[in-house]
Every structure is written in C-alpha cells, then in structure tokens.
Design an enzyme around this catalytic site. Sequence first.
Site, PDB file in Angstrom:
ATOM      1  N   LYS A  33       0.852  -1.197   0.000  1.00 20.75           N
ATOM      2  CA  LYS A  33       0.000   0.000   0.000  1.00 20.75           C
ATOM      3  C   LYS A  33       0.882   1.241   0.000  1.00 20.75           C
ATOM      4  O   LYS A  33       1.745   1.407   0.872  1.00 20.75           O
ATOM      5  CB  LYS A  33      -0.910   0.019   1.229  1.00 20.75           C
ATOM      6  CG  LYS A  33      -1.860   1.209   1.267  1.00 20.75           C
ATOM      7  CD  LYS A  33      -2.848   1.103   2.421  1.00 20.75           C
ATOM      8  CE  LYS A  33      -2.269   1.543   3.728  1.00 20.75           C
ATOM      9  NZ  LYS A  33      -1.962   2.994   3.787  1.00 20.75           N
ATOM     10  N   ASP A  60      -3.470   4.271  -1.981  1.00 26.21           N
ATOM     11  CA  ASP A  60      -4.365   4.720  -0.903  1.00 26.21           C
ATOM     12  C   ASP A  60      -4.336   6.245  -0.799  1.00 26.21           C
ATOM     13  O   ASP A  60      -3.723   6.804   0.114  1.00 26.21           O
ATOM     14  CB  ASP A  60      -3.907   4.071   0.408  1.00 26.21           C
ATOM     15  CG  ASP A  60      -4.749   4.476   1.604  1.00 26.21           C
ATOM     16  OD1 ASP A  60      -5.917   4.863   1.402  1.00 26.21           O
ATOM     17  OD2 ASP A  60      -4.236   4.404   2.739  1.00 26.21           O
ATOM     18  N   LYS A  62      -7.331   8.135  -1.054  1.00 26.99           N
ATOM     19  CA  LYS A  62      -8.610   8.563  -0.453  1.00 26.99           C
ATOM     20  C   LYS A  62      -9.157   9.825  -1.120  1.00 26.99           C
ATOM     21  O   LYS A  62      -9.399  10.844  -0.466  1.00 26.99           O
ATOM     22  CB  LYS A  62      -8.445   8.808   1.051  1.00 26.99           C
ATOM     23  CG  LYS A  62      -7.956   7.603   1.853  1.00 26.99           C
ATOM     24  CD  LYS A  62      -7.853   7.945   3.337  1.00 26.99           C
ATOM     25  CE  LYS A  62      -7.356   6.784   4.166  1.00 26.99           C
ATOM     26  NZ  LYS A  62      -5.936   6.441   3.916  1.00 26.99           N
ATOM     27  N   ASP A  65     -13.671  14.801  -3.436  1.00 26.74           N
ATOM     28  CA  ASP A  65     -13.802  16.118  -4.075  1.00 26.74           C
ATOM     29  C   ASP A  65     -15.117  16.117  -4.846  1.00 26.74           C
ATOM     30  O   ASP A  65     -15.909  15.162  -4.732  1.00 26.74           O
ATOM     31  CB  ASP A  65     -12.596  16.343  -5.004  1.00 26.74           C
ATOM     32  CG  ASP A  65     -12.224  17.814  -5.116  1.00 26.74           C
ATOM     33  OD1 ASP A  65     -13.135  18.638  -5.389  1.00 26.74           O
ATOM     34  OD2 ASP A  65     -11.045  18.155  -4.933  1.00 26.74           O
ATOM     35  N   ILE A  66     -15.371  17.142  -5.634  1.00 28.77           N
ATOM     36  CA  ILE A  66     -16.582  17.143  -6.445  1.00 28.77           C
ATOM     37  C   ILE A  66     -16.507  15.964  -7.427  1.00 28.77           C
ATOM     38  O   ILE A  66     -15.416  15.464  -7.734  1.00 28.77           O
ATOM     39  CB  ILE A  66     -16.752  18.479  -7.197  1.00 28.77           C
ATOM     40  CG1 ILE A  66     -15.580  18.712  -8.151  1.00 28.77           C
ATOM     41  CG2 ILE A  66     -16.895  19.631  -6.215  1.00 28.77           C
ATOM     42  CD1 ILE A  66     -15.763  19.935  -9.034  1.00 28.77           C
ATOM     43  N   THR A 119      -9.952   4.369  11.042  1.00 29.37           N
ATOM     44  CA  THR A 119      -9.855   3.501  12.217  1.00 29.37           C
ATOM     45  C   THR A 119      -9.271   4.220  13.436  1.00 29.37           C
ATOM     46  O   THR A 119      -9.320   3.690  14.537  1.00 29.37           O
ATOM     47  CB  THR A 119      -9.002   2.258  11.919  1.00 29.37           C
ATOM     48  OG1 THR A 119      -7.722   2.681  11.444  1.00 29.37           O
ATOM     49  CG2 THR A 119      -9.664   1.378  10.890  1.00 29.37           C
ATOM     50  N   GLN A 189      -3.806   3.343  16.691  1.00 30.68           N
ATOM     51  CA  GLN A 189      -5.063   2.746  16.270  1.00 30.68           C
ATOM     52  C   GLN A 189      -5.930   2.470  17.497  1.00 30.68           C
ATOM     53  O   GLN A 189      -5.436   1.995  18.523  1.00 30.68           O
ATOM     54  CB  GLN A 189      -4.810   1.428  15.531  1.00 30.68           C
ATOM     55  CG  GLN A 189      -3.905   1.562  14.324  1.00 30.68           C
ATOM     56  CD  GLN A 189      -4.584   2.284  13.175  1.00 30.68           C
ATOM     57  OE1 GLN A 189      -5.787   2.152  12.971  1.00 30.68           O
ATOM     58  NE2 GLN A 189      -3.823   3.045  12.416  1.00 30.68           N
ATOM     59  N   ARG A 210       3.495  -1.428  10.800  1.00 28.03           N
ATOM     60  CA  ARG A 210       4.658  -1.517  11.666  1.00 28.03           C
ATOM     61  C   ARG A 210       4.988  -2.920  12.175  1.00 28.03           C
ATOM     62  O   ARG A 210       6.178  -3.234  12.315  1.00 28.03           O
ATOM     63  CB  ARG A 210       4.491  -0.520  12.812  1.00 28.03           C
ATOM     64  CG  ARG A 210       4.787   0.914  12.363  1.00 28.03           C
ATOM     65  CD  ARG A 210       4.276   1.957  13.325  1.00 28.03           C
ATOM     66  NE  ARG A 210       2.844   2.190  13.157  1.00 28.03           N
ATOM     67  CZ  ARG A 210       2.211   3.247  13.651  1.00 28.03           C
ATOM     68  NH1 ARG A 210       2.871   4.147  14.336  1.00 28.03           N
ATOM     69  NH2 ARG A 210       0.902   3.401  13.445  1.00 28.03           N
TER      70      ARG A 210
END
Length: 237
Positions: A33, A60, A62, A65-66, A119, A189, A210
């Site tokens: 990722k 990733d 994310k 937006d419009i 998360t 997290q 990690r």
Amino acid sequence: MNDPKIIIALDYAEAAPALALADRLQPSQCRLKVGKELFTATGPALLEQLMKRGFEIFLDLKFHDIPNTTAQACKAAASLGVWMVNVHALGGRKMLEAAREAVANSAHQPKLIAVTMLTSMAQEDLADIGIAATPAEMVLRLATLARDSGLDGVVCSAQEAAMLRQRCGSEFCLVTPGIRPAQASLDDQSRVMTPQAALQAGSSYLVIGRPITKAADPLQALLAINQEIVGARFIAP
C-alpha cells in the site's frame, strides 16, 4: 499464494526505505500500500519500480472532491496500473458513481473501494464533527451507499467486518487496517483486531504496517502471519 491477504503499508517519506523493504519481501506473499505521504514525495516512478518487482499496489489516496474531479483522479490512478484505489464514501452517491464510471471506462480497471470511517476515530470524534450516530451506524450507512453505487468494497475496521459481511454480501470486498498481531503495539489505532480474528470476522484483506515494516526480519514476520491465517475463513455470528 494466488490471492495474498496481507497488504503491507509502506509508511515512508521517501522511496529508498520503501524499495529497501520491498527487496526484503516476496510479492507472492503480500501486496503493498502506497499512501499520500510516499506518493506525494515520489510520484508514479515509485509505483513503476514496485510493480517491476512483481508487487500489486493499493494506491491509498482517499480521493474526496466534487464528482468530476474525483472521477478524473480515479481515471489517472487507473492508468498507473495499480491493483486497487480508493475514495471517501462521505463524498456521496454522485461522487461515488462518477468514480465508478471513470474506472469502468479505463483500459486497466483496478478495484475501487471507499473509506467508511478512519480507524483512528471513535465515538467522541464523531461527536466533535456533529454526527450523533455510532461508529457502527456510520460504517453501515456508508458501506451500503458504496455498494449501491457500484463500488467493489470498502475500507473499514475489522470490528465492523462481520456486520458488513452479512449486510453487504459475500462478494463485497472488506479491506481492514488496524490489524495487529496479539503481542504488537496498538500505536495510534483505537479499533484493532488480530489477523486471524479479522478474517474470521469477514475481512477480505488485512492492512498491516509496523508489525512487519519495523520487524528485525520483515519477511519472517510476514510469513509468520501468513502461517497464522492459513485456512482462516468467515465464521457467521
């Protein structure tokens, strides 16, 4: 391994350590990722180098937006040859459908999933932004919207996976970050689960950072988790 379940988060600021880690892993055992920090610093060139090493990439970024802007961003991401790309479900139905159409019309069609709720967020974080719903209610609402808008799946906490697997069906892809082996640190997290428990809860793919990237031997840490989850399947509550 035909469909590795582990997606390793390359949480680095530059290309060199990301490539060094990739050289210590096996593409047959995991996917990778690439998030906002690393992609902003390195651009598509890093993706090319990772894919030349045989890795499939979850980009990733994310997008949120419009509708037209998000659709064009998804189209550009698809052209890079990545395996998966994501948007924020909070962008709404029009944005999600525009993204879906852009990917569907691309020569290379990555999986398109939506982020439900980060998360790191808990009940008090929703209250801070004026949302009275519980995290579980928000995740179900946004996942249902993503499914009805034609997306392949969502990013969600493994703690919501069982509910979403039952409500959204067996083919809906559930990508779950916040996965920590039993003895690992929780870091930042707040809603976490072990790899085996996450798959039994209905997760499709597990994002792990990690516990593998900081391990003295990342490949052995990865192989140990893969061994732990052999045969793990969804168990309906």
